[in-house]
Structure formats: C-alpha cells, structure tokens
Motif scaffolding. Sequence first.
Motif, PDB file in Angstrom:
ATOM      1  N   THR A 172      47.448  64.270  56.487  1.00  0.00           N
ATOM      2  CA  THR A 172      46.822  62.955  56.359  1.00  0.00           C
ATOM      3  C   THR A 172      45.300  63.068  56.439  1.00  0.00           C
ATOM      4  O   THR A 172      44.582  62.350  55.728  1.00  0.00           O
ATOM      5  CB  THR A 172      47.366  62.005  57.440  1.00  0.00           C
ATOM      6  N   ALA A 173      44.802  63.989  57.265  1.00  0.00           N
ATOM      7  CA  ALA A 173      43.355  64.202  57.333  1.00  0.00           C
ATOM      8  C   ALA A 173      42.829  64.644  55.975  1.00  0.00           C
ATOM      9  O   ALA A 173      41.789  64.146  55.504  1.00  0.00           O
ATOM     10  CB  ALA A 173      43.038  65.244  58.405  1.00  0.00           C
ATOM     11  N   GLY A 174      43.531  65.574  55.338  1.00  0.00           N
ATOM     12  CA  GLY A 174      43.102  66.034  54.018  1.00  0.00           C
ATOM     13  C   GLY A 174      43.178  64.937  52.974  1.00  0.00           C
ATOM     14  O   GLY A 174      42.297  64.817  52.112  1.00  0.00           O
ATOM     15  N   ALA A 175      44.213  64.120  53.055  1.00  0.00           N
ATOM     16  CA  ALA A 175      44.369  63.047  52.076  1.00  0.00           C
ATOM     17  C   ALA A 175      43.255  62.017  52.204  1.00  0.00           C
ATOM     18  O   ALA A 175      42.622  61.633  51.207  1.00  0.00           O
ATOM     19  CB  ALA A 175      45.744  62.375  52.258  1.00  0.00           C
ATOM     20  N   ILE A 176      42.977  61.573  53.418  1.00  0.00           N
ATOM     21  CA  ILE A 176      41.922  60.568  53.601  1.00  0.00           C
ATOM     22  C   ILE A 176      40.555  61.160  53.258  1.00  0.00           C
ATOM     23  O   ILE A 176      39.743  60.526  52.564  1.00  0.00           O
ATOM     24  CB  ILE A 176      41.918  60.033  55.047  1.00  0.00           C
ATOM     25  N   ALA A 177      40.298  62.385  53.719  1.00  0.00           N
ATOM     26  CA  ALA A 177      38.983  63.006  53.469  1.00  0.00           C
ATOM     27  C   ALA A 177      38.737  63.156  51.972  1.00  0.00           C
ATOM     28  O   ALA A 177      37.624  62.913  51.484  1.00  0.00           O
ATOM     29  CB  ALA A 177      38.899  64.363  54.171  1.00  0.00           C
ATOM     30  N   SER A 178      39.757  63.543  51.228  1.00  0.00           N
ATOM     31  CA  SER A 178      39.557  63.782  49.796  1.00  0.00           C
ATOM     32  C   SER A 178      39.534  62.480  49.002  1.00  0.00           C
ATOM     33  O   SER A 178      38.689  62.304  48.117  1.00  0.00           O
ATOM     34  CB  SER A 178      40.651  64.714  49.257  1.00  0.00           C
ATOM     35  N   ILE A 179      40.413  61.538  49.332  1.00  0.00           N
ATOM     36  CA  ILE A 179      40.532  60.315  48.536  1.00  0.00           C
ATOM     37  C   ILE A 179      39.425  59.318  48.891  1.00  0.00           C
ATOM     38  O   ILE A 179      38.794  58.730  48.006  1.00  0.00           O
ATOM     39  CB  ILE A 179      41.923  59.663  48.733  1.00  0.00           C
ATOM     40  N   ALA A 180      39.184  59.132  50.187  1.00  0.00           N
ATOM     41  CA  ALA A 180      38.203  58.113  50.594  1.00  0.00           C
ATOM     42  C   ALA A 180      36.781  58.666  50.644  1.00  0.00           C
ATOM     43  O   ALA A 180      35.825  57.921  50.426  1.00  0.00           O
ATOM     44  CB  ALA A 180      38.583  57.537  51.958  1.00  0.00           C
ATOM     45  N   PHE A 181      36.638  59.969  50.924  1.00  0.00           N
ATOM     46  CA  PHE A 181      35.295  60.512  51.161  1.00  0.00           C
ATOM     47  C   PHE A 181      34.924  61.691  50.257  1.00  0.00           C
ATOM     48  O   PHE A 181      33.910  62.357  50.489  1.00  0.00           O
ATOM     49  CB  PHE A 181      35.147  60.899  52.638  1.00  0.00           C
ATOM     50  N   ASN A 182      35.720  61.943  49.238  1.00  0.00           N
ATOM     51  CA  ASN A 182      35.399  62.974  48.246  1.00  0.00           C
ATOM     52  C   ASN A 182      35.166  64.361  48.830  1.00  0.00           C
ATOM     53  O   ASN A 182      34.369  65.142  48.294  1.00  0.00           O
ATOM     54  CB  ASN A 182      34.170  62.558  47.424  1.00  0.00           C
ATOM     55  N   GLN A 183      35.867  64.660  49.908  1.00  0.00           N
ATOM     56  CA  GLN A 183      35.742  66.001  50.484  1.00  0.00           C
ATOM     57  C   GLN A 183      36.701  66.940  49.742  1.00  0.00           C
ATOM     58  O   GLN A 183      37.879  66.598  49.570  1.00  0.00           O
ATOM     59  CB  GLN A 183      36.089  65.984  51.965  1.00  0.00           C
ATOM     60  N   PRO A 184      36.225  68.110  49.330  1.00  0.00           N
ATOM     61  CA  PRO A 184      37.091  69.042  48.576  1.00  0.00           C
ATOM     62  C   PRO A 184      38.040  69.807  49.491  1.00  0.00           C
ATOM     63  O   PRO A 184      37.911  71.017  49.664  1.00  0.00           O
ATOM     64  CB  PRO A 184      36.089  69.972  47.898  1.00  0.00           C
ATOM     65  N   VAL A 185      39.010  69.103  50.064  1.00  0.00           N
ATOM     66  CA  VAL A 185      39.979  69.734  50.972  1.00  0.00           C
ATOM     67  C   VAL A 185      41.391  69.446  50.480  1.00  0.00           C
ATOM     68  O   VAL A 185      41.671  68.379  49.944  1.00  0.00           O
ATOM     69  CB  VAL A 185      39.821  69.213  52.414  1.00  0.00           C
ATOM     70  N   PRO A 186      42.307  70.395  50.644  1.00  0.00           N
ATOM     71  CA  PRO A 186      43.684  70.177  50.203  1.00  0.00           C
ATOM     72  C   PRO A 186      44.411  69.155  51.081  1.00  0.00           C
ATOM     73  O   PRO A 186      44.004  68.907  52.213  1.00  0.00           O
ATOM     74  CB  PRO A 186      44.338  71.556  50.329  1.00  0.00           C
TER      75      PRO A 186
END
Length: 369
Positions: free
Chosen positions: A126-140
């Motif tokens: 869930t951390a990876g999903a929120i970071a990538s979707i909401a904050f454009n962080q390049p994490v799986p």
Amino acid sequence: MIEWNAATIKDFQTTLLNWYDQEGRDLPWRRDHDPYHVWVSEIMLQQTQVQTVIPYYERFMDWFPTVADLAAAPEERLLKAWEGLGYYSRVRNMQRCARQLLADYDGQWPETAAGLAELTGIGPYTAGAIASIAFNQPVPAVDGNAYRVFSRLLKIDADVAKPQTRKIFERAIARIMPTDRPGDFNQAIMDLGSSYMTARQPDTAHSPVKRFNQAYLDGDELAYPVKTKKPRPKPVAYVAVLARMGTDWLMTQRPSNGMLANLWTVPLIPVADLELADDATAADQLAAVTAYFKREYRLKLTVQPLDVRPVTHTFTHQKWTIQLLTGQLVTSDLAYFAGRRISESELTRLPIPKVQEKIFARAGVSLKD
DNA sequence: GACCCGTGGCC
DNA sequence: TGGCCAAGGGT
C-alpha cells in the motif's frame, strides 16, 4: 528467471502504457490522485475484488469525505461502512491512521513509500501504491497481480507465499518501471493482472504484452506464480442461542481482538466450553447450555432446538458449524452479560457479520432495510 | 517466519 | 462440495 536489456525494458514500458491509456479501467478512485482517495481504495482492495469494492467506496466517500471525517467517526458507523467487506481490522486501522495524520503529521501525508509505511495499516504494498499513484514516486507496488504478472513475464520461480520473495520482485520491477509515470505503470500491471493475466484462465493470446511473456511463450504459463498451499480451515463447533426479550433480541458485542472484533452476534458458545462427555445426548447439551448461561452470565433461561440443520460458515482458516437453539429468559438482569437487548430497528444500525446474517435467516429475520 | 484475520466468486 | 483465488497487514 530472465533479465531484460534496456531496449526490451523501454519497449515493454511503451507497450504497457499505450495499452493502459487506451484500455485502462475507469474506476471511481481514479478520477483524481488525491492521496485520501487512493488510500481508501487501496485498503478496500486488499484481498477484495474491484466489483465488490465499488459500492463500498462510493458510500464511504459519502459518509467520510475527508481524513478529518474519518478520524472523528464513531466506531459503530465505521464498522457499518465496512460490514460485509471482511477483515474488519482494516477499517479500525484506517481510523488510527487518520488520527495519526492529524495529530503527528499536521494532516499532511508523507510522500515517500518509507514514510507512508510508518502509518498504521499501510504495509509495503500500500505504501508503494500510494507513493507512486498520488506522489509520482518511482517505487514498485508488489501485490498479487504483480506476483502473477512478473513471475510469468520473467519466469521467476520463487515461492510467492514466502515473505522474503517480495524483495526479489521489488528489485526486478524497480529495474523495469519508468520514472516518469510510475503510478500509471503500477496500475497498468493491476489491470493486466485482472484481465489477460488472471490466475486460472488467462487470455494471453490477446494480451498486449504477450510477446514479453516468457512463461506463455514456453507454454507453461499456469505454472506461475509458484505458491505453496495454505492449510485447510480448522473445524470449530458452536451453539448459538436466539433469545427473545419481548420483541428484542439478546445480543453481544464481540471482543475487540480476534475474529469479527467488535461486531454484534447472538451468544455463540464454543461447544468445547460446554465440556460435554463423548456420549452426551441432545438433552445433555441443552442442560449444559442452561448451566453455561447461569455460570457465565448469571442468567436463567430455558432452551430448545430451533433447527436440526446447523449453520455453517467458512473463514480463511476456520470452518464454523453452529447448532441453533431458541431461548426464553426467566430473568432479565444483564449485569454480568457482555451485551444488551437489541430492537429490530437497531439491528439495521449495528455492524453484523455475515455469519450472524445466516443465523438470523434461519429464524426468519432479514437484516435488509 | 508463522499465524491470524472475512467474504464472494468460480469450477 | 471443497479448494483456490482476489489491489495485504498486524502480531
């Protein structure tokens, strides 16, 4: 496991994102990238299918439009919003998380996966999903879809039931995902995993990425992902007592830990707690229930069988078999009983688990409004 | 790392 | 029917 070169990675990214731009699903939580919306949807989607989640998500946003609304919600309302979704600790953890955000983060979400994972109820996926979707962080965002998709694409044969396998997939996916559209990439993998690359009946012949799917090209797609089996649900026997008090029902709120925490049921007595002999008769069981109520609750009641057919309900690792009894209370002092009398109209407001719905159905009671 | 925690759908 | 699967996390 195979490794892709830079040209293949670029080719895959372009192919996947072009497909997602054309065929990605239009879902309620994809209307914007608000972290609250992303977070609520991701928690609901844990171990739960999209079609089940959609109405729950819409109602949740109606009832709790902001983090502050969620933080302030009464628990009864909270659990009612989750009734029927299962894994009820998810929503209690969400409220803890909402309160943490307001108290310790000034209401501002952390924008990195590591920061998000500090919050209650937010794990590595869930951390990876929120970071990538909401904050454009390049994490799986490694979930069941990612396991299924990448184990087939790359022929990764590590056992996905083992916790340490996550790291293998995180490293492999990190090499492949683009830095410019990480959220779309992760969501495209989920859409792929729930359409062309399903567990049992994949339709890889029509998949946009079939030429990258090494397991398919080798003809052993269904061998992936490798996953060890789970143990069978353990049988547990209960007696349920349906006791009327006037037109009310006698009900208990379950303990705040364990199965169905804080939800409401009629009294459920583990048959093991009745300490019956192996050769006990039906009459012995009725007497034992009466004695149990007197001993544990200081309540006098008479009981009789309601239905010879037990209610059965299977959870992830327990299979309950529940014999039904009706009870007539002789006394009504509930001082020693962890519950109270519940009117029919109040029943619709309390959070009730599915197994209790089944029990009431045998008594002719429907919980639909 | 092993075990706990719901429900609905599918074959 | 039983077994497995579905956008996992906490303890």
